[in-house]
Design a protein around this motif. Structure first.
Motif, short mmCIF file in Angstrom:
data_model
loop_
_atom_site.label_atom_id
_atom_site.label_comp_id
_atom_site.label_asym_id
_atom_site.label_seq_id
_atom_site.Cartn_x
_atom_site.Cartn_y
_atom_site.Cartn_z
N PHE A 341 0.83 -1.20 0.00
CA PHE A 341 0.00 0.00 0.00
C PHE A 341 0.87 1.26 0.00
CE2 PHE A 341 0.82 -1.08 4.42
CZ PHE A 341 1.06 0.14 5.05
N THR A 342 0.25 2.37 -0.34
CA THR A 342 0.89 3.67 -0.26
C THR A 342 0.02 4.58 0.60
OG1 THR A 342 -0.17 4.40 -2.31
CG2 THR A 342 2.06 3.49 -2.49
N VAL A 343 0.67 5.61 1.16
CA VAL A 343 -0.03 6.61 1.97
C VAL A 343 0.12 7.96 1.27
CG1 VAL A 343 -0.20 7.74 4.22
CG2 VAL A 343 0.46 5.32 4.08
N GLU A 344 -0.99 8.58 0.99
CA GLU A 344 -0.99 9.85 0.27
C GLU A 344 -0.10 10.88 0.97
OE1 GLU A 344 -4.17 13.40 -0.85
OE2 GLU A 344 -4.90 11.37 -0.39
N GLY A 345 0.79 11.50 0.19
CA GLY A 345 1.65 12.55 0.73
C GLY A 345 2.83 12.05 1.53
N ARG A 346 3.05 10.74 1.55
CA ARG A 346 4.14 10.16 2.34
C ARG A 346 5.04 9.30 1.46
NH1 ARG A 346 5.08 11.34 7.94
NH2 ARG A 346 3.12 12.22 8.74
N GLU A 347 6.34 9.46 1.63
CA GLU A 347 7.28 8.53 1.01
C GLU A 347 7.18 7.20 1.75
OE1 GLU A 347 9.22 8.87 -1.60
OE2 GLU A 347 8.70 10.97 -2.02
N SER A 348 7.21 6.11 1.01
CA SER A 348 7.06 4.80 1.65
C SER A 348 8.19 4.51 2.63
CB SER A 348 6.97 3.71 0.58
OG SER A 348 5.77 3.85 -0.16
N ALA A 349 9.40 4.95 2.29
CA ALA A 349 10.52 4.73 3.21
C ALA A 349 10.30 5.48 4.52
CB ALA A 349 11.83 5.17 2.55
N GLY A 350 9.71 6.68 4.42
CA GLY A 350 9.42 7.43 5.64
C GLY A 350 8.36 6.75 6.48
N THR A 351 7.34 6.19 5.82
CA THR A 351 6.31 5.45 6.55
C THR A 351 6.91 4.25 7.27
OG1 THR A 351 4.62 6.11 4.95
CG2 THR A 351 4.14 4.18 6.30
N LYS A 352 7.77 3.55 6.58
CA LYS A 352 8.46 2.42 7.20
C LYS A 352 9.23 2.87 8.43
CE LYS A 352 12.47 -0.56 6.47
NZ LYS A 352 13.53 -0.98 5.52
N GLY A 353 9.93 4.01 8.33
CA GLY A 353 10.71 4.50 9.46
C GLY A 353 9.86 4.85 10.66
N VAL A 354 8.72 5.49 10.42
CA VAL A 354 7.82 5.83 11.52
C VAL A 354 7.29 4.58 12.19
CG1 VAL A 354 5.61 6.90 12.10
CG2 VAL A 354 7.18 8.07 10.53
N LEU A 355 6.92 3.60 11.39
CA LEU A 355 6.41 2.35 11.95
C LEU A 355 7.48 1.63 12.75
CD1 LEU A 355 4.32 1.09 8.90
CD2 LEU A 355 3.44 2.07 11.02
N ARG A 356 8.72 1.65 12.25
CA ARG A 356 9.81 1.01 12.99
C ARG A 356 10.00 1.64 14.36
NH1 ARG A 356 14.68 -1.33 11.33
NH2 ARG A 356 13.45 -2.23 9.64
N GLU A 357 9.88 2.97 14.42
CA GLU A 357 10.00 3.66 15.72
C GLU A 357 8.94 3.20 16.71
OE1 GLU A 357 9.76 7.75 14.72
OE2 GLU A 357 11.79 7.84 13.84
N ARG A 358 7.84 2.71 16.19
CA ARG A 358 6.75 2.23 17.04
C ARG A 358 6.81 0.71 17.26
NH1 ARG A 358 1.45 5.92 15.78
NH2 ARG A 358 2.54 7.91 15.54
N GLY A 359 7.89 0.09 16.85
CA GLY A 359 8.05 -1.33 17.06
C GLY A 359 7.30 -2.19 16.08
N ILE A 360 6.98 -1.63 14.89
CA ILE A 360 6.26 -2.37 13.86
C ILE A 360 7.18 -2.54 12.66
CG2 ILE A 360 4.23 -2.43 12.35
CD1 ILE A 360 2.88 -0.49 14.37
N ASN A 361 7.50 -3.75 12.30
CA ASN A 361 8.40 -4.02 11.18
C ASN A 361 7.63 -4.23 9.89
OD1 ASN A 361 10.54 -3.99 12.96
ND2 ASN A 361 10.76 -6.22 13.06
N VAL A 362 7.95 -3.43 8.89
CA VAL A 362 7.46 -3.63 7.53
C VAL A 362 8.65 -3.41 6.61
CG1 VAL A 362 5.10 -2.88 8.04
CG2 VAL A 362 6.80 -1.19 7.27
N SER A 363 8.44 -3.53 5.31
CA SER A 363 9.51 -3.24 4.36
C SER A 363 8.95 -2.37 3.24
CB SER A 363 10.12 -4.53 3.80
OG SER A 363 9.13 -5.27 3.10
N VAL A 364 9.81 -2.03 2.28
CA VAL A 364 9.43 -1.17 1.16
C VAL A 364 9.81 -1.86 -0.14
CG1 VAL A 364 9.85 1.05 0.02
CG2 VAL A 364 9.63 0.95 2.52
N THR A 365 8.89 -1.89 -1.09
CA THR A 365 9.21 -2.44 -2.41
C THR A 365 9.88 -1.36 -3.24
OG1 THR A 365 7.12 -1.78 -3.45
CG2 THR A 365 7.16 -3.88 -2.28
#
Length: 408
Positions: A341-365
């Protein structure tokens, strides 16, 4: 793995389902992180950790060669465990250090000739595509990309038409692409290839361990897979399946004193089983650990695993799709545990980084890894669930993503 240990794993299966509390207790990482990057590398269960560390300790105490001799039953057990998981014979299985190398060993063993055709799919992965074009350049073959059907998976009608045209030497596709939650119709591809007498190489890197994979039902001639992803094995491990009656037709791209025997100063003989695709030196602790991972998955039951994984992913897609500003990208008539998925107005790498700070692991294609797909976006967040994940963990991801979406 001993019979007692196998029995302990069996108690984690509750009826037709899985005892989630028990498998989470058996997964140390679940206590510290919300791990939704199983398409990258899953959290290993305790029996796999124990198998690997115990062998490494044995090597430290006795020596590497000596430890290998002592662990012969466990290393041999790997072939039975993996063969049983995918419906193969043990002599059709080779231990290889990763899925890419397993795929390479099969692909480069195909005796291509000038004018041969290779058919693949729009969702093919970068490593495989690079190999296609290298062979095209050096051997004069053509690489042709089959179009998608209306659901976004490989078009069976297009495949049938191209097979009918002739000169197809190999059909090579992925079962599940790395950047999308679709599942390609592998069994239907296998049927068409058998009818046409064409070799079928299946990249099952993202499907083994989350979906029921049976080489007989699929009808593939060769299949490559990794240990670290949904199978929950160690990193640096993988395997290759090659159909028994095809083995003698495929000479590996390189040999050593394990895959072949030096019979005279100017002669050698290649092994007659799938171990002709192996090398003598290998990560022995990893081979043992991968065998345990295969037994672990088989004991839980692949149909139960698949049902839970696909169910969790479907719920996650539904919640994300209902979130304003979030676009779910997955296609296909059949879908798996990968959610992109994508988030409007957000770079996917930035979304991944925010989630990582919250203890949630995802990756980016990355679009550079799937240049054949006309529907691929430059980058997307990839959340990949496994059976040990919970609805509460999915809720944590959805809540965090909703905080990142634009205010409406």
């Amino acid at each position: 793995m001993t019979a007692v240990e196998t029995g302990e794993i069996m108690t984690m299966a509750a009826g037709d389902g899985i005892d989630i509390e028990k498998v989470r207790l058996d997964t140390p990482g679940c206590a510290s992180v919300t791990h939704l990057n199983n398409a990258g590398a899953a959290l290993p269960p305790t029996p796999v950790l124990d198998a690997v560390t115990e062998h490494l300790l044995l090597e430290a105490r006795t020596g590497g060669y000596e430890a290998n001799d002592l662990a012969r039953e466990l290393t041999e057990g790997f072939y039975d465990a993996v063969a049983g998981l995918v419906g193969a014979h043990r002599d059709e299985i080779a231990y290889v250090e990763n899925a890419t190398r397993a795929w390479d060993m099969a692909f480069y063993a195909v005796p291509f000739a000038a004018g041969d055709r290779i058919l693949t799919t729009t969702s093919e992965y970068a490593s495989n595509a690079i190999a296609f074009h290298q062979v095209a350049k050096t051997r004069g073959v053509s690489v042709e990309v089959l179009p998608d059907d209306g659901d976004g998976q490989l078009s069976l009608d297009a495949l049938a038409a191209e097979l009918a045209r002739g000169r197809v030497r190999l059909v090579a596709i992925n079962h599940v692409p790395t950047h999308n939650g679709l599942v390609n119709p592998a069994a239907e591809v296998g049927r068409l290839c058998r009818e046409a007498g064409v070799l079928f190489l299946l990249d099952a890197c993202q499907s083994v361990g989350q979906l029921t994979v049976d080489v007989g039902e699929i009808g593939c001639d060769m299949l490559s897979a990794t240990g670290r992803k949904f199978l929950r094995g160690p990193r640096g491990t993988g395997f290759l399946y090659v159909r028994r009656d095809l083995l003698r037709e495929l000479e590996p791209p390189f040999l050593d004193l394990h895959s072949a025997v030096w019979t005279a100063p100017d002669r050698y003989e290649i092994r007659d089983d799938a171990r002709r695709f192996e090398t003598w030196e290998r990560y022995v602790a990893g081979q043992i650990g991968l065998g345990v991972a295969a037994e672990y998955a088989a004991a839980l039951g692949m149909r139960a695993i698949e049902e839970r994984v696909t169910g969790l992913a479907a719920r996650l897609r539904e919640e994300l799709a209902a979130t304003p500003g979030v676009t779910v990208l997955d296609r296909g008539a059949r879908r798996c545990g990968i959610v992109t998925f994508t988030v409007e107005g957000r770079e996917s790498a930035g979304t991944k980084g925010v989630l990582r700070e919250r203890g949630i692991n995802v990756s980016v294609t990355n679009h550079a890894h799937q240049r054949l797909d006309p529907n691929a976006v430059p980058a997307a967040v990839r959340a990949s669930v496994h059976y040990y994940n919970t609805d509460e963990e999915l809720g944590l991801l959805v809540s965090a993503v909703r905080e990142l979406t634009p205010r409406r």
